[in-house]
Design an enzyme around this catalytic site. Sequence first.
Site, PDB file in Angstrom:
ATOM      1  N   TRP A 134      23.091  28.412 -44.292  1.00  0.00           N
ATOM      2  CA  TRP A 134      22.466  29.806 -44.159  1.00  0.00           C
ATOM      3  C   TRP A 134      23.262  30.941 -45.355  1.00  0.00           C
ATOM      4  O   TRP A 134      23.935  30.869 -44.860  1.00  0.00           O
ATOM      5  CB  TRP A 134      22.573  30.156 -42.475  1.00  0.00           C
ATOM      6  CG  TRP A 134      22.266  31.472 -41.837  1.00  0.00           C
ATOM      7  CD1 TRP A 134      22.599  32.499 -42.561  1.00  0.00           C
ATOM      8  CD2 TRP A 134      21.004  31.647 -41.029  1.00  0.00           C
ATOM      9  NE1 TRP A 134      22.036  33.901 -41.281  1.00  0.00           N
ATOM     10  CE2 TRP A 134      20.687  33.447 -41.170  1.00  0.00           C
ATOM     11  CE3 TRP A 134      20.337  30.892 -40.786  1.00  0.00           C
ATOM     12  CZ2 TRP A 134      19.817  33.483 -40.586  1.00  0.00           C
ATOM     13  CZ3 TRP A 134      18.804  31.585 -39.981  1.00  0.00           C
ATOM     14  CH2 TRP A 134      19.147  32.544 -39.770  1.00  0.00           C
TER      15      TRP A 134
ATOM     16  N   ASN B 196      31.847  26.418 -43.917  1.00  0.00           N
ATOM     17  CA  ASN B 196      30.735  27.671 -42.987  1.00  0.00           C
ATOM     18  C   ASN B 196      31.752  28.866 -42.858  1.00  0.00           C
ATOM     19  O   ASN B 196      33.013  28.472 -42.384  1.00  0.00           O
ATOM     20  CB  ASN B 196      30.789  26.950 -42.061  1.00  0.00           C
ATOM     21  CG  ASN B 196      29.512  28.044 -40.532  1.00  0.00           C
ATOM     22  OD1 ASN B 196      29.584  28.390 -41.357  1.00  0.00           O
ATOM     23  ND2 ASN B 196      29.811  27.979 -39.088  1.00  0.00           N
ATOM     24  N   GLY B 197      31.266  29.680 -43.090  1.00  0.00           N
ATOM     25  CA  GLY B 197      32.135  31.488 -43.219  1.00  0.00           C
ATOM     26  C   GLY B 197      32.503  31.915 -44.533  1.00  0.00           C
ATOM     27  O   GLY B 197      31.080  31.877 -45.221  1.00  0.00           O
TER      28      GLY B 197
ATOM     29  N   CYS C  99      25.859  29.171 -40.846  1.00  0.00           N
ATOM     30  CA  CYS C  99      26.071  27.137 -41.561  1.00  0.00           C
ATOM     31  C   CYS C  99      26.528  25.957 -40.141  1.00  0.00           C
ATOM     32  O   CYS C  99      27.351  26.704 -39.489  1.00  0.00           O
ATOM     33  CB  CYS C  99      26.955  27.036 -42.130  1.00  0.00           C
ATOM     34  SG  CYS C  99      26.867  28.268 -43.705  1.00  0.00           S
TER      35      CYS C  99
ATOM     36  N   LYS D   3       8.807  34.650 -30.984  1.00  0.00           N
ATOM     37  CA  LYS D   3      10.000  35.238 -32.179  1.00  0.00           C
ATOM     38  C   LYS D   3       9.791  36.253 -32.414  1.00  0.00           C
ATOM     39  O   LYS D   3      10.686  36.895 -33.245  1.00  0.00           O
ATOM     40  CB  LYS D   3      11.331  33.576 -31.791  1.00  0.00           C
ATOM     41  CG  LYS D   3      13.056  34.098 -32.725  1.00  0.00           C
ATOM     42  CD  LYS D   3      13.420  35.377 -31.514  1.00  0.00           C
ATOM     43  CE  LYS D   3      14.208  35.975 -32.048  1.00  0.00           C
ATOM     44  NZ  LYS D   3      15.210  36.754 -31.567  1.00  0.00           N
TER      45      LYS D   3
ATOM     46  N   GLU E 283      15.929  50.706 -26.216  1.00  0.00           N
ATOM     47  CA  GLU E 283      16.167  49.076 -26.205  1.00  0.00           C
ATOM     48  C   GLU E 283      16.632  48.142 -24.993  1.00  0.00           C
ATOM     49  O   GLU E 283      16.061  47.226 -24.528  1.00  0.00           O
ATOM     50  CB  GLU E 283      17.119  48.808 -27.398  1.00  0.00           C
ATOM     51  CG  GLU E 283      17.617  47.821 -27.438  1.00  0.00           C
ATOM     52  CD  GLU E 283      16.956  46.399 -27.990  1.00  0.00           C
ATOM     53  OE1 GLU E 283      15.913  47.216 -28.630  1.00  0.00           O
ATOM     54  OE2 GLU E 283      17.027  45.834 -28.065  1.00  0.00           O
TER      55      GLU E 283
ATOM     56  N   HIS F 212      10.085  67.435 -17.518  1.00  0.00           N
ATOM     57  CA  HIS F 212       9.010  67.778 -18.955  1.00  0.00           C
ATOM     58  C   HIS F 212       8.542  66.559 -18.313  1.00  0.00           C
ATOM     59  O   HIS F 212       7.185  66.146 -19.125  1.00  0.00           O
ATOM     60  CB  HIS F 212       9.183  67.590 -19.681  1.00  0.00           C
ATOM     61  CG  HIS F 212      10.412  68.746 -20.408  1.00  0.00           C
ATOM     62  ND1 HIS F 212       9.531  69.371 -20.551  1.00  0.00           N
ATOM     63  CD2 HIS F 212      11.377  68.637 -20.681  1.00  0.00           C
ATOM     64  CE1 HIS F 212      10.244  70.892 -20.603  1.00  0.00           C
ATOM     65  NE2 HIS F 212      11.930  69.653 -21.214  1.00  0.00           N
TER      66      HIS F 212
ATOM     67  N   ARG G 140      21.489  26.294 -35.890  1.00  0.00           N
ATOM     68  CA  ARG G 140      22.248  27.101 -36.418  1.00  0.00           C
ATOM     69  C   ARG G 140      21.246  28.078 -37.207  1.00  0.00           C
ATOM     70  O   ARG G 140      21.666  28.688 -37.709  1.00  0.00           O
ATOM     71  CB  ARG G 140      23.161  27.072 -36.375  1.00  0.00           C
ATOM     72  CG  ARG G 140      24.219  26.244 -35.699  1.00  0.00           C
ATOM     73  CD  ARG G 140      25.572  24.496 -36.216  1.00  0.00           C
ATOM     74  NE  ARG G 140      26.353  26.098 -37.341  1.00  0.00           N
ATOM     75  CZ  ARG G 140      27.198  26.747 -36.246  1.00  0.00           C
ATOM     76  NH1 ARG G 140      27.454  26.480 -34.596  1.00  0.00           N
ATOM     77  NH2 ARG G 140      28.187  27.641 -36.630  1.00  0.00           N
TER      78      ARG G 140
ATOM     79  N   GLU H   7      11.152  42.166 -21.510  1.00  0.00           N
ATOM     80  CA  GLU H   7      10.467  41.152 -22.031  1.00  0.00           C
ATOM     81  C   GLU H   7      11.244  40.497 -20.941  1.00  0.00           C
ATOM     82  O   GLU H   7      10.337  38.915 -20.917  1.00  0.00           O
ATOM     83  CB  GLU H   7      11.024  41.816 -22.948  1.00  0.00           C
ATOM     84  CG  GLU H   7      11.845  41.733 -23.853  1.00  0.00           C
ATOM     85  CD  GLU H   7      12.316  41.701 -25.592  1.00  0.00           C
ATOM     86  OE1 GLU H   7      13.314  41.625 -25.999  1.00  0.00           O
ATOM     87  OE2 GLU H   7      11.285  41.094 -26.158  1.00  0.00           O
TER      88      GLU H   7
ATOM     89  N   LYS I 166      14.761  45.023 -23.266  1.00  0.00           N
ATOM     90  CA  LYS I 166      15.312  44.623 -23.088  1.00  0.00           C
ATOM     91  C   LYS I 166      14.648  43.499 -21.602  1.00  0.00           C
ATOM     92  O   LYS I 166      14.484  42.599 -21.108  1.00  0.00           O
ATOM     93  CB  LYS I 166      16.903  44.305 -23.076  1.00  0.00           C
ATOM     94  CG  LYS I 166      17.602  44.009 -24.138  1.00  0.00           C
ATOM     95  CD  LYS I 166      17.484  42.473 -24.983  1.00  0.00           C
ATOM     96  CE  LYS I 166      15.928  42.403 -25.892  1.00  0.00           C
ATOM     97  NZ  LYS I 166      16.031  43.135 -26.977  1.00  0.00           N
TER      98      LYS I 166
HETATM   99  C1  AGP Z   1      12.983  42.049 -29.527  1.00  0.00           C
HETATM  100  O1  AGP Z   1      13.612  42.011 -27.708  1.00  0.00           O
HETATM  101  C2  AGP Z   1      11.821  41.394 -29.454  1.00  0.00           C
HETATM  102  N1  AGP Z   1      11.817  40.222 -29.476  1.00  0.00           N
HETATM  103  C3  AGP Z   1      10.479  42.756 -30.700  1.00  0.00           C
HETATM  104  O2  AGP Z   1      11.016  43.397 -29.768  1.00  0.00           O
HETATM  105  C4  AGP Z   1      11.017  42.098 -32.008  1.00  0.00           C
HETATM  106  O3  AGP Z   1      12.180  43.151 -31.969  1.00  0.00           O
HETATM  107  C5  AGP Z   1       9.647  42.588 -32.583  1.00  0.00           C
HETATM  108  O4  AGP Z   1       8.686  41.894 -32.245  1.00  0.00           O
HETATM  109  C6  AGP Z   1      10.233  43.067 -34.720  1.00  0.00           C
HETATM  110  O5  AGP Z   1      10.903  41.250 -34.540  1.00  0.00           O
HETATM  111  P1  AGP Z   1      12.192  41.417 -35.907  1.00  0.00           P
HETATM  112  O6  AGP Z   1      13.270  42.003 -36.181  1.00  0.00           O
HETATM  113  O7  AGP Z   1      12.363  40.098 -36.561  1.00  0.00           O
HETATM  114  O8  AGP Z   1      10.929  42.152 -37.518  1.00  0.00           O
END
Ligand code: AGP
Length: 602
Positions: A75, A99-100, A2, A597, A478, A501, A27, A485, A482
Amino acid sequence: MCGIVGYIGVKEKKEILLDGLQELEYRGYDSAGIAIIENSQLKHFKAVGKLENLREKTKNYSSSGFGVSIGHTRWATHGKPTELNAHPHLGEFSFVVHNGIIENYQELKEELESDGINFLSQTDTETIVHLFEKYYNKSKEPFISFTNTINRLQGAYALLLITEAEPDVIFFAKNGSPMLIGFNKDEIYFASSDTPIIGKATEVYYLEDGEYGYAKNGEVTLFNKNGEKGFVKKALTTNKAMAQKDGFRFFMEKEIYEQSQVINDTMIGRVLDKEIDFEELNSDFFNGISNIKICACGTSYHSALAGSYLLERVAKIPCQVEIASEFRYKEPLLQKNTLFITISQSGETADTLEALKMAKRAGLRSLSVCNVDNSSIVRESDRAILTRAGIEKGVASTKAFATQTMVLWLLTLYIAQIKKTISKEELDSELKAIRKTPKALIVTDKLHDKIHRLSKRYLHGHGFFFIGRDLFFPLALEGALKLKEISYLHAEGYPAGEMKHGPIALADSELFTIALMPKSLHYEKIKSNVEELSARDATILAISPEPFELSDDFIQTHYKSHPMLEFFEMMVITQLLALEISIRLGNDVDMPRNLAKSVTVE
Ligand code: AGP
């Protein structure tokens, strides 16, 4: 998270509040409101959705003369995003913004309802204003009533309260959530961060946890548990862009550093003294469920994979994980005794949403783990658990991944409690580890400096392998994502045991291997896998609590008592590594090329 703003002075208040809330939009929020007292008149406005809706509602109003005012962007953590749940929350003659999360709000609410108070909202915040008025009605002393009120609160809060009982004062308190006070001659501002007051205040004081007090007649009187205390103002920055990132270079960097704090929020009200609880769930929800299918994309798929190891090992429930875009077209066999869990930061990912609809059409019970309340996936699910990570601006997900994984760890224990697959001793040991997680997520200067220095060696090469076993295989995936991307360098996450393998054919000095080598899970196995690579001259960065002589680079971790603490500590390292490599390559860390995003299309 928030956003809070406040102002005492003679200037027009509506615009100050709305402009201030606008600066806090980053935020994330789903409703907003303002309250103003001037000439002893209480005025308040609330609106769901974006601030434009609140501007529309207030377009014919403007304040004049001396007064006090507070504003809030919400939020949602407790209760849906509705006007009734929006702040400020009103008592009979007072308003509060917060907020909290008030951990003991249920107990306070029951006490107040037994006094005959009718609550309008589903929020924890509303208890604050009614509690204040309960004390005031007895003592007729505003500040003593405010002090008594905050002494009853448990949990995280940054709050502002205004009241007709003392119409020229703003009461404030800070514990666990951020808030600052801005000064400009005899005007006083409050805000969750400094962007709303840049250009308005010239000096600032950042409140510390446990501090509270009141602002009146251009002065602030400050207290902590030892009584009244002095404070030192400092010059306020004039660089807004820098301020929104709280001084970090990128939102992603800021969000990596925020993980320790937001994971606390994820845990609040769920990690109890002797057990795990979810107010969103009850044991009946799992009646007739004999297996779990988790469906997600990208980073959320990786947290799903990690969760599946925990669910099978600790909750003893079969768990299958699916990539949503594959699931949609594979003609899956779905059984009604399957709990279908979707994981999504945005709650709007098209593939995940469509997969959820498929499962629902097949009659499966559904649960979502999501960061955005009222999102499509949340609305489509039978139940939803919010991750409470706050808005995640960086396209490369970090704190969302951390909070998703934490929710799945908590959900595992919750199900294990119901199915009685965990002993009291085991549960106590898990709770102990969970409580250490915020500390494991702290980014130290020493660690960040080391990663910054060693990142210069990883700017070329023909690719990276991130390798791990068991829970650390999803973390390897993961870590590779990271890096890919935001640096645009090729990286693959791989099960360490699988290297022989085929992939080991790539091993040479140009092959960078990032080896996740936890002490608490299959250490000897992963160690021999890494030795195989080292024997073939691969360049190895080992991440482990145990020194590993055969690596070219080594980052020593600290936690080795519990796999999940090792997981979270190594997660931060892989995030920082990707960040520092990307910065060295001059990339736009927050907005990587070709990415969005939220992928709301197929
Ligand atoms: C994560 O770093 C990426 N931006 C992407 O893989 C993301 O996790 C994926 O598009 C899923 O998005 P969501 O968690 O909003 O469903």
